[in-house]
Design an enzyme around this catalytic site. Structure first.
Site: not given
Ligand code: FAD
Ligand code: NAD
Length: 468
Positions: A33-34, A182, A314, A446
């Site tokens: 992990e970086k 968005g 992701d 319930h």
């Molecule tokens: P990541 O969690 O992105 O982890 C990747 C890791 O790899 C990072 O720690 C990074 O530093 C490390 N890395 C990258 N390159 C290198 C390298 N070369 N060497 C070493 N380490 C490296 N999803 C949900 O299901 N529920 C939610 O409620 C939800 N809420 C979210 C809210 C926000 C604001 C955001 C931004 C995202 C949210 N998501 C949610 C999405 C969720 O965070 C991601 O889908 C999830 O973290 C993906 O997991 P991952 O393991 O693929 O990658």
């Molecule tokens: P998202 O894909 O959910 O929403 C992006 C929105 O931006 C869409 O509705 C899209 O139509 C709109 N959009 C795109 N281009 C646009 C433009 N030029 N102008 C206006 N609107 C535009 O993406 P997000 O909200 O950025 O979240 C990123 C990812 O993180 C998602 O894939 C989501 O699955 C994940 N995430 C998940 C959760 C959760 O599970 N509760 C919470 C946060 C994030």
């Protein structure tokens, strides 16, 4: 050089779960992990901190607007201490990431802190923050490097006023007017946080509805709730520019007729999706191929074009969700161990943690129509439940979509209190290919919100919901 059975690059929910499962299966495992803390986007700047702020802001809104109707009088004023709220969020994050360190030790996983990059198909160089580097060798490698926020090409993110979710989770002041580009998950969750804390919020969405990939009934109901809370929602607007002049951010967009609008605010959150992250990995040294969207290409076994290199979460195709990444982490570990695991991607639930919560699994009505599948609908409003009246959470409904001929449940769409937890019942039912009648014949305690699932199933089976 230390040799491992498996080396995993990235410690998000995909990577750390893969590491634990590999260790459980007896493999000598390395996790690279970086950053200084484990847990990736989800634990550090995603799922966990956003939910912490959603919870805190929900308490504030309740104290401000709802305590009175429960007969609770607040003597004096209710005030937000944003600094403390953000500090509590950070404590939650710190506890959670520290918990991961413990889990790595418990499972005998060797953690390397540093940037991992391919030297060749079996060797990874870890470049550490002190400038040193170390090579390790592994028979199997899992790429779990996640994603980063997307941007629009004409927007300059200054990370102060024109920001991504990462900055929105640690603001030093409550915006006066937050513009959100968005209307997807991040925009609505964080938009609701700051709206509750007193900011004016304007959401600008390109598509004709918010949460456009979910069932349109859910979008409609959530739009109503947001509008009631005085959040401005501008759908079908194409953003053409976002510029900052000192403390003012100006967004310009055009509607469907080409008419230009201008919105002025003090912060602008860009939440237009995320993109796979492979920078620094030196994929070329291993010959691993990515697609036109930068995603690592994998087959049904999550193997890249190089047999012993896998990719999950992701950074590959599919929903960008923590629990999808976790399932894939387990899947690759078991595949490497010679097992034959399975993931049903149709049954990965999707949740928006606004209040009311929005949660769905399976097909939407729009998808069923497009696929030419005949279906029945059973819908039940939350407001008809005793439990909803007791807590005054009256918004929302449960919608069950079932096959017209066989009654098999094809999709469940929920908006309402605790929808995020309620959807688990639908996932279990659909995993076992239950009919709507199966759900309707099971006893639901319930008074609970879950009774709405039973009632919607009854409505889908024979149009015989009991309480409406
Ligand atoms: P990541 O969690 O992105 O982890 C990747 C890791 O790899 C990072 O720690 C990074 O530093 C490390 N890395 C990258 N390159 C290198 C390298 N070369 N060497 C070493 N380490 C490296 N999803 C949900 O299901 N529920 C939610 O409620 C939800 N809420 C979210 C809210 C926000 C604001 C955001 C931004 C995202 C949210 N998501 C949610 C999405 C969720 O965070 C991601 O889908 C999830 O973290 C993906 O997991 P991952 O393991 O693929 O990658
Ligand atoms: P998202 O894909 O959910 O929403 C992006 C929105 O931006 C869409 O509705 C899209 O139509 C709109 N959009 C795109 N281009 C646009 C433009 N030029 N102008 C206006 N609107 C535009 O993406 P997000 O909200 O950025 O979240 C990123 C990812 O993180 C998602 O894939 C989501 O699955 C994940 N995430 C998940 C959760 C959760 O599970 N509760 C919470 C946060 C994030």
């Amino acid at each position: 050089m230390t040799k491992f059975d498996v080396a995993i690059i990235g410690s998000g929910p995909g990577g750390y779960v893969a590491a634990i499962r590999c260790a459980q299966l007896g493999m000598k495992t390395a996790l690279i992990e970086k950053y200084n803390t484990l847990g990736g986007t989800c634990l550090n700047v995603g799922c966990i901190p956003s939910k912490a702020l959603l919870d805190s802001s929900h308490h504030y809104e309740d104290a401000l607007k709802h305590f009175g109707s429960h007969g609770i009088e607040v003597v004096g004023s209710v005030k937000v201490n944003l600094e403390k709220m953000i500090a509590r969020k950070q404590e939650v994050v710190d506890q959670t990431t520290a918990g991961l360190e413990f889990l790595m030790k418990k499972n005998d996983i060797t953690v390397y802190q540093g940037l991992g990059s391919f030297k060749d198909q079996k060797t990874i160089t870890v470049s550490k923050s002190d400038g040193s580097s170390e090579d390790l060798e592994a028979n199997n490698i899992v790429i779990a490097t996640g994603s980063k926020p997307n941007n629009l090409p004409f927007i300059q993110l200054d990370k102060e006023r024109i920001i991504t979710s990462t900055e929105a989770l640690k603001l030093k002041e409550i915006p006066k007017h937050m513009i959100v580009v968005g209307g997807g998950v991040i925009g609505l969750e964080l938009g609701q946080v700051y709206s509750r804390l007193g900011a004016e919020v304007t959401v600008v969405e390109y598509m004709d509805r918010i949460i456009p990939t979910m069932d349109s009934g859910l979008s409609k109901e959530l739009t109503k709730v947001f509008k009631k809370a005085k959040v401005n929602i501008l759908t079908s607007h194409q953003v053409t520019s976002v510029d900052r002049n000192k403390d003012v951010v100006v967004l310009k967009a055009t509607d469907k007729t080409g008419k230009e609008i201008e919105v002025k605010g003090d912060y602008c959150l860009i939440s237009v999706g995320r993109k796979p992250y492979t920078e620094g990995l030196n994929l070329a040294a291993a010959g691993v191929v990515t697609d036109e969207r930068g995603r690592v290409v994998v087959n049904d076994h999550l193997q890249t074009n190089v047999n012993h290199i896998y990719a999950i979460g992701d950074v590959v195709k599919g929903a960008m969700l923590a629990h999808k990444a976790e399932e894939e982490g387990t899947f690759v570990a078991e595949t490497i161990a010679g097992q034959r695991p399975h993931i049903d991607y149709n049954l990965i639930p999707n949740v928006v943690y606004t209040w009311p919560e929005v949660a769905a699994v399976g097909k939407t009505e729009e998808q069923l129509k497009a696929e030419g599948i005949s279906y029945k609908i059973g819908q039940f409003p939350m407001r008809a439940l005793g439990r909803s009246r007791a807590s005054m959470d009256l918004d929302g409904f449960v919608k069950v979509l079932a096959d017209a001929a066989t009654d098999e449940v094809l999709g469940v769409h929920i908006i309402g209190a605790r929808a995020a937890d309620l959807i688990a019942e639908a996932v279990v039912a659909m995993e076992y290919r239950a009919s709507a009648e199966d759900i309707s014949r099971m006893s639901h305690a319930h008074p609970t919100f879950a009774e709405a699932v039973k009632e919607a199933a009854l409505a889908a089976t024979e149009n015989r919901a009991l309480h409406i």
